[in-house]
Enzyme design. Structure first.
Site, PDB file in Angstrom:
ATOM      1  N   CYS A 117       0.862  -1.188   0.000  1.00  0.00           N
ATOM      2  CA  CYS A 117       0.000   0.000   0.000  1.00  0.00           C
ATOM      3  C   CYS A 117       0.895   1.235   0.000  1.00  0.00           C
ATOM      4  CB  CYS A 117      -0.901  -0.025   1.232  1.00  0.00           C
ATOM      5  SG  CYS A 117      -1.743   1.551   1.457  1.00  0.00           S
ATOM      6  N   GLU A 125       9.114   0.397 -10.958  1.00  0.00           N
ATOM      7  CA  GLU A 125       7.823   0.254 -11.651  1.00  0.00           C
ATOM      8  C   GLU A 125       6.609   0.433 -10.738  1.00  0.00           C
ATOM      9  OE1 GLU A 125       7.781  -3.299 -14.063  1.00  0.00           O
ATOM     10  OE2 GLU A 125       9.073  -2.349 -15.561  1.00  0.00           O
ATOM     11  N   CYS A 141      -4.318   0.463  -4.575  1.00  0.00           N
ATOM     12  CA  CYS A 141      -4.741  -0.140  -3.307  1.00  0.00           C
ATOM     13  C   CYS A 141      -6.097   0.437  -2.895  1.00  0.00           C
ATOM     14  CB  CYS A 141      -3.692   0.140  -2.228  1.00  0.00           C
ATOM     15  SG  CYS A 141      -4.152  -0.500  -0.609  1.00  0.00           S
ATOM     16  N   GLU A 193      15.131  -0.156 -18.835  1.00  0.00           N
ATOM     17  CA  GLU A 193      15.007  -1.591 -19.087  1.00  0.00           C
ATOM     18  C   GLU A 193      14.537  -1.807 -20.512  1.00  0.00           C
ATOM     19  OE1 GLU A 193      12.516  -3.858 -16.459  1.00  0.00           O
ATOM     20  OE2 GLU A 193      13.275  -2.858 -14.661  1.00  0.00           O
ATOM     21  N   TRP A 196       6.426 -12.774 -20.250  1.00  0.00           N
ATOM     22  CA  TRP A 196       5.064 -12.508 -19.782  1.00  0.00           C
ATOM     23  C   TRP A 196       4.085 -12.243 -20.905  1.00  0.00           C
ATOM     24  CZ3 TRP A 196       4.958  -7.718 -21.749  1.00  0.00           C
ATOM     25  CH2 TRP A 196       6.140  -6.988 -21.742  1.00  0.00           C
ATOM     26  N   LYS A 245      12.055 -16.681 -15.161  1.00  0.00           N
ATOM     27  CA  LYS A 245      13.193 -17.519 -15.543  1.00  0.00           C
ATOM     28  C   LYS A 245      13.300 -17.697 -17.053  1.00  0.00           C
ATOM     29  CE  LYS A 245      10.929 -21.969 -14.575  1.00  0.00           C
ATOM     30  NZ  LYS A 245       9.663 -21.404 -14.031  1.00  0.00           N
ATOM     31  N   HIS A 255      12.729 -15.130 -19.067  1.00  0.00           N
ATOM     32  CA  HIS A 255      13.023 -13.803 -19.618  1.00  0.00           C
ATOM     33  C   HIS A 255      14.475 -13.762 -20.080  1.00  0.00           C
ATOM     34  CE1 HIS A 255      13.458  -9.450 -19.861  1.00  0.00           C
ATOM     35  NE2 HIS A 255      12.164  -9.304 -19.646  1.00  0.00           N
TER      36      HIS A 255
HETATM   37 ZN   LIG Z   1      -3.894   1.200   0.826  1.00  0.00          ZN
END
Ligand SMILES: [Zn+2]
Length: 668
Positions: A115, A150, A155, A303, A311, A352, A354
């Site tokens: 959070c 990133e 939340c 990056e 992914w 793994k 990547h």
């Molecule tokens: Zn929160």
């Protein structure tokens, strides 16, 4: 040997030494040094190793690794490891764990999974940043500070709800003002105190589907994330005011308003992961967005993948030469770095599969290592030739995060709203014609542009309508589209007829908007001639002072205007009432450029991308052939030296399939 003292292109990336034994690390550092790596980012994910229990820090292992990196005369960005809190913290202080949109309290795991408003998270993050700053601030290899990684978690915990209410009090002052700005009289959604405001979760469909509330929540998340970043950044900055502090922005850029976030950093860093199916122009546009976020100054690519990702549904390996083209594309659009995730392929975990510079075989005997080494050698030769270089563009495309959010949150007129892709439709003809483009903030000075394109300028705020009106009056050429001038910054349609504040400049108003299904289309006609097809949305406009340049060919609104222009002041404002197919749009934009004498950098044939940067050393042109065939470029009468092989070129030249040229003008 000594460290390079003048500016250079940063080359390297994420190094995760906590995964490896001493012998492997020593071998890796030698391989990286031999590949031309000059900068590493570490230890991004090592919080658990650095603080095994609260307040007890173990940094000896990191000291040793920094010694070894320095022995190889490489530099590094020290990363606070705060994107992945240790398990003990989640257990001891459950408040650090986020609550998701379904209202579920999540358990420990995953990176960037905390959070951002948790006081305990912020306390522990500041504590480790303080210890790192004190311990490492004067290390000779230190190039700057990299905060967390990133950001982008949303939340919905009780604390976030409390903070959101406070944020609303600051924004609106009184509950009456909130009710007015949220227009809660619709469906009788009035609230009588700020305590009645809930978060837009799945437990509260009223808010989850209310675009006005959602918009404010997204703004709140951006502001909270900025606070979370600054919680650490200010400590690091105080320790070494001369070094840059920044974070790396996720390649999925929608989540946070980066135009708001980046001004809090010394430089924008972002993670560029193009999909194999992307048009090569799409990542080019994202680079231009990042340059805009960074105020037009050069930024860092922090990056990119040296090979496949893990992914995506189908993780294609990079074709020979592809990494080189991706790297040069970033450099061409304003990056001063070419950094990769990651240095050595992990042996386990989510990533793994990547790609990495050093594969799991652990030596340099791979195609990717060889390609990276060749790239490293080239970049070293380019030294500081274009470092810090800026791009001068005469054409701008208006871009805005809140406009993006609002368009995609809204229910109707079509479910196929994709702002980023839609903006790209207008970027692509310019990209294909080798015309440099700036992505323009609403707050920017518009007077430096000759032509402005404003795709789906739905949200009118910051006086953008008035600014564009003045831009045209002063002689500018504006191209506006469907979905323009609908809403204010609270997503209320307060302007009467669309396009709201642009009605006079465009000389028309929009009476109705027809949403076409994907299989439906209309045609664009001039007299008996059909120019091409259009679709997506079809506005039915009523002309006031504008004239029809082309009309619809079909449906009951055949013969009504689809492309219009309006002479206004010393300029001209164009409107397109429907999404035009590529060839029609390109022709139209070509005409607009011609009317203001905007020239391409060079004329080319084939799939060549051309971009330019300029610094004290002069202009540097980047010519990147993304195609599978040789392409030609007409350099005209000037002479250019290829910085990669020192050949001089002039007139029509040819670029081999997949090749890159970096040219500087040669003055006789
Ligand atoms: Zn929160």
């Amino acid at each position: 040997m000594s460290y390079i003292s003048k500016p250079y292109i940063l080359f390297g990336g994420d190094f995760n030494p906590e995964q490896w034994d001493r012998q492997t690390l020593e071998k890796d550092l030698l391989l990286l040094k031999n590949a031309g790596v000059n900068t590493l980012t570490l230890p991004v994910f090592a919080w658990a190793k650095m603080e095994p229990e609260e307040g007890r820090y173990e940094f000896d292992w990191l000291d040793e690794i920094l010694d070894r990196i320095e022995a190889y005369e490489m530099k590094y960005f020290l990363a606070t490891p705060t994107c992945a809190q240790p398990a003990w913290m989640s257990k001891k202080y459950p408040e650090v764990l986020p609550v998701d949109i379904a209202g579920r309290k999540r358990t420990h795991g995953m990176r960037v999974f905390f959070c951002y408003n948790s006081p305990k998270y912020r306390e522990r993050a500041a504590a480790i940043a303080t210890v790192m700053a004190e311990r490492y601030k004067f290390r000779k290899g230190l190039s700057g500070w990299h905060v967390a990684n990133e950001y982008g978690t949303y939340c919905y915990c009780e604390n976030c709800q409390k903070r959101f209410r406070q944020w609303l009090v600051e924004r609106y002052g009184t509950i009456n003002s909130l009710n007015e700005h949220w227009h809660t009289t619709f469906w009788g959604r009035q609230v009588y105190s700020f305590d009645e405001v809930m978060l837009p979760t799945e437990l509260n469909d009223d808010y989850r589907f209310n675009p006005t509330v959602q918009l404010d929540y997204m703004r709140f998340v951006t502001d909270s994330t900025i606070e979370c970043y600054e919680n650490e950044a200010r400590i690091l900055k105080k320790a070494r005011p001369d070094l840059p502090v920044f974070t790396n922005i996720s390649g999925y850029i929608k989540k946070l308003n980066q135009f708001k976030m980046v001004p809090h950093m010394d430089v924008a860093g972002w993670d560029n992961y193009p999909w194999p199916t992307d048009d090569p122009g799409f990542p080019a546009m994202k680079h231009d967005i990042m340059r805009a976020a960074n105020g037009g100054k050069s930024y860092y690519v922090m990056e990119q993948s040296p090979n496949q990702q893990n992914w995506q549904p189908y993780n294609k390996i990079k074709r020979p030469g592809e990494v080189r083209r991706i790297a040069y594309q970033g450099l061409a659009h304003g990056s001063d770095s070419s950094m990769f995730f990651q240095m050595h392929q992990s042996i386990a975990g989510q990533e793994k599969f990547h790609g990495a510079i050093i594969g799991r075989n652990g030596d340099g005997n791979t195609r990717i290592y060889r390609e990276i080494s060749e790239l490293g050698e080239e970049l070293a030769r380019l030294e500081d030739r274009f470092v810090g270089g800026r791009t001068q563009a005469e054409v701008g495309i208006l871009f805005d995060w809140e406009n993006w959010w609002a368009l995609e949150l809204t229910s109707g007129p079509t479910k196929d709203m994709d702002y980023l892709q839609e903006v790209f439709r207008y970027y692509k003809p310019l990209y294909d014609m080798n015309v440099p483009v700036d992505m323009v903030h609403y707050q920017d000075d518009l007077s430096k542009y000759k032509v402005l394109i404003a795709p789906m300028l739905y949200m009118m705020k910051d006086h953008i309508g008035e600014k564009l009106d003045q831009f045209v009056k002063d002689g500018g050429v504006l191209l506006a589209t469907y979905m323009t001038g609908y809403a204010d910054e609270n997503d209320r349609c307060v302007f009467g007829a669309y396009p709201g504040p642009l009605r006079k400049a465009l000389g028309l108003w929009v009476e109705e908007t027809d949403a076409l299904r994907p299989e439906e289309e209309n045609t664009v006609c001039i007299g008996d001639r059909t120019l091409g097809i259009c679709g997506f949305l079809c506005d039915l406009v009523q002309l006031e002072t504008a004239k029809a340049e082309a009309v619809y060919g079909q449906d009951f609104y055949a013969d009504r205007p689809v492309i219009t222009s309006n002479k206004y002041g010393r300029g001209r404002a164009w409107y397109i009432a429907s999404r035009l197919e590529y060839k029609v749009l390109k022709q139209l934009i070509k005409g607009l450029l011609k009317s203001r004498r905007v020239e391409p950098l060079f004329e080319s044939e084939g799939q060549v991308e051309i971009a330019v940067r300029e610094n004290k050393k002069g202009k540097t042109y980047f010519l990147i052939n993304h195609g599978n065939e040789t392409a030609s470029v007409d350099l005209g009468a000037g002479y250019y030296g290829n910085l990669l092989n020192h050949h001089t070129m002039q007139g029509e030249i040819f670029i081999a399939a997949g090749d890159v040229l970096v040219l500087m003008p040669v003055h006789n």
